[in-house]
Design a protein around this motif. Structure first.
Motif, PDB file in Angstrom:
ATOM      1  N   SER A  21       3.284  17.795  -3.473  1.00 17.58           N
ATOM      2  CA  SER A  21       3.308  16.441  -4.020  1.00 17.58           C
ATOM      3  C   SER A  21       3.154  16.400  -5.535  1.00 17.58           C
ATOM      4  CB  SER A  21       2.221  15.586  -3.371  1.00 17.58           C
ATOM      5  OG  SER A  21       0.933  16.127  -3.646  1.00 17.58           O
ATOM      6  N   TYR A  46       6.177  12.067  -8.527  1.00 15.55           N
ATOM      7  CA  TYR A  46       5.258  10.973  -8.833  1.00 15.55           C
ATOM      8  C   TYR A  46       5.883   9.667  -8.328  1.00 15.55           C
ATOM      9  CZ  TYR A  46       2.064   7.914 -11.342  1.00 15.55           C
ATOM     10  OH  TYR A  46       1.117   6.961 -11.654  1.00 15.55           O
ATOM     11  N   LEU A  47       5.067   8.837  -7.655  1.00 11.28           N
ATOM     12  CA  LEU A  47       5.526   7.557  -7.130  1.00 11.28           C
ATOM     13  C   LEU A  47       5.178   6.448  -8.116  1.00 11.28           C
ATOM     14  CD1 LEU A  47       6.822   6.038  -4.728  1.00 11.28           C
ATOM     15  CD2 LEU A  47       4.504   5.722  -3.818  1.00 11.28           C
ATOM     16  N   HIS A  73       2.612   3.449   4.059  1.00  5.52           N
ATOM     17  CA  HIS A  73       2.417   2.057   3.664  1.00  5.52           C
ATOM     18  C   HIS A  73       1.868   1.313   4.871  1.00  5.52           C
ATOM     19  CE1 HIS A  73       6.279   1.130   5.684  1.00  5.52           C
ATOM     20  NE2 HIS A  73       5.783  -0.102   5.768  1.00  5.52           N
ATOM     21  N   ASN A 128       5.059   2.479  -9.629  1.00  2.00           N
ATOM     22  CA  ASN A 128       4.691   1.203  -9.025  1.00  2.00           C
ATOM     23  C   ASN A 128       5.903   0.432  -8.501  1.00  2.00           C
ATOM     24  OD1 ASN A 128       1.986   1.654  -9.595  1.00  2.00           O
ATOM     25  ND2 ASN A 128       2.094   0.637 -11.595  1.00  2.00           N
ATOM     26  N   SER A 165       2.085   4.689  -0.915  1.00  2.00           N
ATOM     27  CA  SER A 165       1.456   5.744  -1.717  1.00  2.00           C
ATOM     28  C   SER A 165       1.984   7.109  -1.277  1.00  2.00           C
ATOM     29  CB  SER A 165      -0.067   5.709  -1.551  1.00  2.00           C
ATOM     30  OG  SER A 165      -0.421   5.922  -0.191  1.00  2.00           O
ATOM     31  N   LEU A 166       1.925   8.061  -2.235  1.00  2.00           N
ATOM     32  CA  LEU A 166       2.328   9.436  -1.976  1.00  2.00           C
ATOM     33  C   LEU A 166       1.085  10.237  -1.617  1.00  2.00           C
ATOM     34  CD1 LEU A 166       4.448  11.769  -2.072  1.00  2.00           C
ATOM     35  CD2 LEU A 166       3.949  11.958  -4.536  1.00  2.00           C
ATOM     36  N   GLY A 226       0.790  -1.234   0.000  1.00  2.00           N
ATOM     37  CA  GLY A 226       0.000   0.000   0.000  1.00  2.00           C
ATOM     38  C   GLY A 226       0.811   1.268   0.000  1.00  2.00           C
ATOM     39  N   LEU A 240       4.607   9.956   2.640  1.00  2.00           N
ATOM     40  CA  LEU A 240       4.228   8.690   2.024  1.00  2.00           C
ATOM     41  C   LEU A 240       3.792   7.740   3.132  1.00  2.00           C
ATOM     42  CD1 LEU A 240       7.009   9.818   0.418  1.00  2.00           C
ATOM     43  CD2 LEU A 240       6.414   7.879  -1.055  1.00  2.00           C
TER      44      LEU A 240
END
Length: 461
Positions: free
Chosen positions: A67, A71-72, A98, A74, A60-61, A58, A96
């Motif tokens: 932000s 860009y984050l 997780h 995959n 994510s930014l 999970g 970020l």
């Protein structure tokens, strides 16, 4: 967010293009840890500035005012998505998250964007220097250069920590330049550290921005060690019948600098030559004396060449000696094996009474070296010989049972494995032992022919 505790973390992996990850402290080996990211305003879009593990669940930014510049992917890589040129001098904040079991882990990243010439970094990622060993302290090995506006009052450190006793980074600030010299604190030794790998870390204490560079130092060898002989005194023995150019023995020296060693006589002594490359001593003509003394020195191939202290080589000749010619080439380069036909005969005298009880030590054979061992060559009914040279009674001596010579005659084999004796030479000797046994009055007299009875004598008359 999911229900559960929110854990604050400033965690990440090594940054990539144009990014600078910093931490207030460094590990012992100088590897960087992460708390902030420093970027140049000229970092092109599409550049990966941070890598997170791709298996973080999970990841994510979180949306924020900053932000949209990133860009984050995959894969867990954080990428610059917009130009940063207009943000020079700005500090950006990213968050970020997780999932971790029943909690949400929060990663806070502080991104410092530096303008042109404002980005603290070394001009090169790696510097290679060389220095001669044994130079005095305060020798300047080389100079590194930093770029960026925050170059004064830097905190400098050398890693690994153990080398801080040998090297000191010394900064020099002039105009817009910061030069850091690597200075020695003590003389260096090529034999101990021929190559030294360092990491030089520079930290701005105000912004906590840090940068590092690898320093590779090659310590050049100086011929500061003389060759040393394995033994200062050599004792060699050879038969008087040795033929011309036979090998009498050899000497050996080593050089701590790793240079090749050659051998030579200090002055000509006797009918011998020394092979410079091997140290072998060759006989050039028939010996006229029973003993010779040679002085041999070793010289290395360094610059300038160094000479050893002379080794003393005693060479004696004996007509009872012979050299075992069955010597392998490899073995002859390390240790010569000498076999002598006989040692002088050991003669001794005891009475018959000295040969009891069984197991008694009668006398001791003499050693030429403490490393010699003895062994009786052939089985003898009267005596045995211990490895230390002790001659023991095996069976009670009986004068009447001995042969016509009234002696106990046997041979012993004497062996030296090479750890002692003639300074490391291996040899096997033989020695004859003759024990003269004297009779004692332990038997009553008796007639050779038994006398006749008196009656027979009368009749004969």
């Amino acid at each position: 967010m999911m229900l559960g505790a929110v854990v604050l973390a400033t965690v990440g992996l090594a940054g990539v293009w144009g990014s600078r990850d910093t931490y207030n402290t460094y590990s012992q080996d100088g590897s960087e840890r992460i708390s902030n990211i420093h970027l140049s305003a000229e970092t092109p879009t599409g550049s990966i500035v941070k890598k997170f593990p791709s298996d973080l669940p999970g990841l994510s930014l979180l949306p924020s005012k900053d932000s949209d510049k990133f860009y984050l992917l995959n894969s867990g890589n954080l990428m610059v998505s917009r130009p940063l040129a207009c943000l020079a001098g700005s500090n950006l904040s990213l968050a970020l998250t997780h999932q971790n079991l029943n909690s949400t882990v929060l990663h806070l990243l502080s991104v410092h964007v530096h303008g042109k010439g404002d980005y603290l970094e070394f001009e090169r990622p790696e510097y290679v220097f060389s220095v001669l060993e044994n130079l005095p302290p305060d020798t300047n090995i080389g100079v590194t250069q930093l770029s960026g506006n925050h170059r004064r009052n830097l905190e400098l450190a050398v890693y690994p920590v153990k080398f801080r006793k040998k090297f000191l980074p010394v900064p020099t600030y002039a105009n817009n330049t910061a030069l850091i010299s690597i200075v020695t604190l003590k003389p260096l030794d090529h034999e101990t550290d021929p190559r030294i790998k360092l990491r030089l870390v520079a930290t701005n204490p105000e912004s906590l921005e840090s940068t590092s560079a690898k320093i590779d130092i090659f310590v050049k060898n100086e011929n500061d060690n003389s060759p040393i002989f394995k033994s200062r005194i050599y004792s060699l023995k050879a038969p008087t019948s040795s033929h011309r150019f036979s090998v009498i023995g050899h000497v050996e020296a080593t050089d701590a600098d790793g240079d090749k060693v050659v051998y030579q006589q200090v002055r000509k002594g006797g009918p011998f030559i020394v092979v410079p490359q091997t140290g072998e001593i060759l006989l050039t003509e028939d010996p006229q004396l029973k003993m010779y003394l040679l002085q041999i020195e070793a010289k290395d191939s360094g610059k300038p060449p160094q000479k050893s202290k002379p080794a003393l080589v005693y060479i004696s000749f004996d007509e009872n000696e012979f050299v075992d010619q069955n010597i392998t080439e490899a073995h002859s380069r390390t240790k010569r094996r000498v076999t002598r036909a006989v040692r002088p005969t050991k003669r001794t005298e005891f009475t018959e009474a000295d040969g009891e009880p069984e197991g008694k030590i009668v006398f001791q054979l003499e050693k030429e070296s403490e490393h010699e061992t003895f062994k009786i060559r052939d089985e003898n009914p009267w005596v045995t010989v211990e490895p230390n040279g002790a001659v023991r009674v095996k069976k009670k001596w009986d004068y009447e049972e001995l042969g016509r010579e009234k002696t106990i005659d046997f041979w012993v084999i004497i062996t030296n494995s090479g750890s002692g004796g003639w300074r490391g030479l291996q040899y096997t000797d033989n020695q004859r032992v003759i024990i003269k046994v004297k009779d004692i009055n332990d038997e009553p007299p008796y007639f050779i022919n038994r006398p006749l009875p008196m009656q027979a004598v009368v009749k004969l008359n």
